[in-house]
Each structure stands twice: as structure tokens, then as C-alpha cells.
Design a protein around this motif. Structure first.
Motif, mmCIF file in Angstrom:
data_model
loop_
_atom_site.group_PDB
_atom_site.id
_atom_site.type_symbol
_atom_site.label_atom_id
_atom_site.label_comp_id
_atom_site.label_asym_id
_atom_site.label_seq_id
_atom_site.Cartn_x
_atom_site.Cartn_y
_atom_site.Cartn_z
ATOM 1 N N ASN A 2 -21.060 16.433 -7.351
ATOM 2 C CA ASN A 2 -22.003 16.429 -6.231
ATOM 3 C C ASN A 2 -21.436 15.714 -5.011
ATOM 4 O OD1 ASN A 2 -23.945 17.926 -7.561
ATOM 5 N ND2 ASN A 2 -24.904 16.116 -8.479
ATOM 6 N N ALA A 3 -20.677 14.658 -5.245
ATOM 7 C CA ALA A 3 -20.043 13.973 -4.118
ATOM 8 C C ALA A 3 -19.134 14.937 -3.373
ATOM 9 C CB ALA A 3 -19.252 12.761 -4.619
ATOM 10 N N LEU A 4 -18.371 15.723 -4.117
ATOM 11 C CA LEU A 4 -17.466 16.684 -3.483
ATOM 12 C C LEU A 4 -18.241 17.828 -2.837
ATOM 13 C CD1 LEU A 4 -14.562 16.801 -6.077
ATOM 14 C CD2 LEU A 4 -14.449 16.010 -3.714
ATOM 15 N N ALA A 5 -19.293 18.265 -3.509
ATOM 16 C CA ALA A 5 -20.042 19.423 -3.020
ATOM 17 C C ALA A 5 -20.745 19.118 -1.697
ATOM 18 C CB ALA A 5 -21.054 19.872 -4.066
ATOM 19 N N GLY A 38 -15.409 17.879 3.767
ATOM 20 C CA GLY A 38 -14.013 18.236 3.504
ATOM 21 C C GLY A 38 -13.526 17.577 2.240
ATOM 22 N N PRO A 39 -12.234 17.543 2.056
ATOM 23 C CA PRO A 39 -11.656 16.950 0.860
ATOM 24 C C PRO A 39 -11.873 15.445 0.807
ATOM 25 C CG PRO A 39 -9.939 17.610 2.407
ATOM 26 C CD PRO A 39 -11.217 18.135 2.938
ATOM 27 N N HIS A 52 -10.801 21.878 -6.708
ATOM 28 C CA HIS A 52 -9.356 22.052 -6.550
ATOM 29 C C HIS A 52 -8.740 20.728 -6.150
ATOM 30 C CE1 HIS A 52 -9.756 26.402 -6.641
ATOM 31 N NE2 HIS A 52 -10.727 26.303 -5.751
ATOM 32 N N ARG A 53 -7.484 20.570 -6.529
ATOM 33 C CA ARG A 53 -6.720 19.436 -6.070
ATOM 34 C C ARG A 53 -5.785 19.897 -4.956
ATOM 35 N NH1 ARG A 53 -4.459 14.609 -7.807
ATOM 36 N NH2 ARG A 53 -2.570 14.256 -6.632
ATOM 37 N N LEU A 54 -5.800 19.187 -3.837
ATOM 38 C CA LEU A 54 -4.878 19.503 -2.753
ATOM 39 C C LEU A 54 -3.682 18.562 -2.864
ATOM 40 C CD1 LEU A 54 -7.515 19.952 0.084
ATOM 41 C CD2 LEU A 54 -6.452 21.705 -1.356
ATOM 42 N N ALA A 71 -5.936 14.863 -2.477
ATOM 43 C CA ALA A 71 -7.389 14.866 -2.354
ATOM 44 C C ALA A 71 -7.972 16.052 -3.114
ATOM 45 C CB ALA A 71 -7.787 14.900 -0.883
ATOM 46 N N PHE A 72 -9.287 16.065 -3.191
ATOM 47 C CA PHE A 72 -9.986 17.054 -4.000
ATOM 48 C C PHE A 72 -11.103 17.702 -3.184
ATOM 49 C CE2 PHE A 72 -8.143 13.737 -6.489
ATOM 50 C CZ PHE A 72 -7.552 14.374 -7.567
#
Lengths: 134, 134
Positions: free
Chosen positions: B16-19, B23-24, B59-61, B66-67
Motif C-alpha cells: 500500500n505504501a508503494l501503491a 513514484g518509486p 518492480h525493482r528499479l 528503488a521499488f
DNA sequence: ATCGATATGTGATGTTATTACATTAGTCAA
DNA sequence: TTGACTAATGTAATAACATCACATATCGAT
């Protein structure tokens, strides 16, 4: 600035460490190899690496935080296209190639989307033919 | 395991933090955001990230450590092709796309060279249309 | 000789990721 | 329900990767 002769002392030491290595090296591995030459701090390595990247003499492998000497130092086709790397997770060997079709497709996407690209990373992780056979 | 419901508590918090991020995010940024939820250590984040990567939800960048949440969560075309990312160095925005031609060319190279690929990273660094205009 | 640009030396610090070990929670079969 | 197994979690310490800040040195052009 494309020959070893024109490099500074530290740049030449770092480049030679990479050139004689069988595969990619991390900055700290390079540092350890060059302690005998008087290297004491990470920055000495990172500064040289930055310049060598500028000069196009080495590549950075983003997915493994390591560096390799460019395997096609005299082939300027690479300077126009994107370079892809196949990295073996068993033996660490890296194969470098450049593909015009991939380069073209990336350029299509960027121009269609108004994206001004500066650097493109293509890294294939897996197991090389030798290691897959073994 | 493709829906948020089936995630564990920590996995759901990290996802949820990423969603909700624009951005990444780095692992440590996520950690800081989740301290209020009881997170105390990097491993709590990294373990959740590993699972979410497994599930294909993020995804991992590699080029920026970063993710990002996958932007096409319900589009399974991605699961067969390779995903490319255009990363804006000004605003940090990431555009995700997949290209069959690129996927095909990479497959050609790997099969010609007996390379058994496991994961492929394609990251375009540069400046997005919005930032280039500004 | 002086100035400016580039390169170097060094310590401290910042950032990213993993190891090691202890504990807790869920699953399932006997 | 117990025991045994597996997955998930908590925590501290440490490793690995990279940069900042500041001092010093080297070199070329004027």
C-alpha cells in the motif's frame, strides 16, 4: 581520450584492474586490489570509475553494483547503439552485445513519448551456456 | 496470490505504501513511512518486498535502488514479456511499458547463445516530456 | 609567477542490503 | 489436541555500496 596512455595514474590503475579481471568487479574489490599501489579510500576508486565511464572505457552493471571493462573498445558501433549485457549468475561472466532493433524500439518509444533519454540499461540475468551444461 | 487480500500484514502495508506513492520509493523510505505502523527494522521491509516481487506486484528499479508498484496489475501480457521502465531524473516519475519486439530480440540472443535467462532489466534514464517542457 | 582547472588524499558520514538468531503464528496429520 | 512442520515476524548487528567535506597537489595557459 580513448587510450590508456592518456589516463591519469589512478584512472590507469583502476582500468587495468578491470581489464585484467575475468569478470565484473565491485568498487571495493578494486580498492582492495589496489591497496598495494597506495589506494586507501573508496573515493579514489569511484572518482576513477566515473571518468572511465565518461570516456566509455568501462560499463557499470546496475543489477550487481559492479563494473567491467568494455569488451569492444575499438568498435564504435556501440557508441551509437545501446549496449546489453548477459550476466551469468553462476560464474559471473558477462557478455556484451548491441542490437540495432532494440535500440530502434527504445528510440521509438522515447520519441513517441517525448522522453529525452540519457542512458539506457539492459541487463539479462541468468545462466550462461557453459554453466547450464555443467 | 495476486490480490491484496491474501497478503500478510507487513506485505500489505508495504504494498500500500508503494501503491499510494507517486513514484518509486527506496526500502528505507518505506521503512520510515511505516514506523507509525510498528516497523522498526529494514528486514521487515525487505522481506515484504521480496515476496511482492515474487508475486509480480511490484518492480525493482536497479538503476536507482528503488521499488514501484506494478502499473499494469491486471494485464498479464507483462508476465510473458519483458517490462521496460522510463525513469525521469527530474521528477522521479516512472513509465512502464512492455515491447514484444524487444522481448523477441532478447530471446533470440539468449537462445542463439545458450543463455538461460531468468530476469531482464530494461531501464531508460532521462527526462520526461513534462520536465523537458518546463 | 599566478591563476584556474583538474586530480588526489583522507576521514567521516550516508545509504542500501544481509546475516544471525530468537520468537510467533498458521497448517495439517495422527 | 498435541506435535511437528512451515511461513512470517522481531531485533540487533554487521556488511556492502556510495558520497560529502575539506585539505593538498599537479599541471597548463597566460
Amino acid at each position: 581520450m580513448t587510450s590508456t596512455q592518456e589516463l591519469t595514474k589512478n584512472q590507469a590503475l583502476v582500468f587495468n584492474a578491470l581489464a585484467r579481471a575475468e569478470g565484473p568487479l565491485s568498487a571495493y574489490t578494486i580498492l582492495d586490489q589496489l591497496r598495494g599501489e597506495g589506494f586507501r579510500a573508496p573515493l579514489q576508486v569511484y572518482r576513477a570509475l566515473d571518468k572511465l565511464l565518461d570516456y566509455g572505457m568501462i560499463h557499470r552493471l546496475e543489477s550487481i553494483n559492479a563494473f567491467v571493462a568494455c569488451s569492444h573498445p575499438h568498435n564504435h558501433s556501440h557508441s551509437h547503439g545501446m549496449t546489453a549485457f548477459a550476466i551469468c549468475e553462476k560464474c559471473g561472466q558477462v557478455s556484451e552485445f548491441s542490437d540495432e532493433v532494440i535500440t530502434g524500439r527504445v528510440r521509438e518509444w522515447t520519441s513517441e513519448n517525448g522522453f529525452r533519454q540519457s542512458k539506457t540499461t539492459i541487463e539479462i540475468r541468468g545462466v550462461c551456456a557453459n554453466c547450464a551444461a555443467a
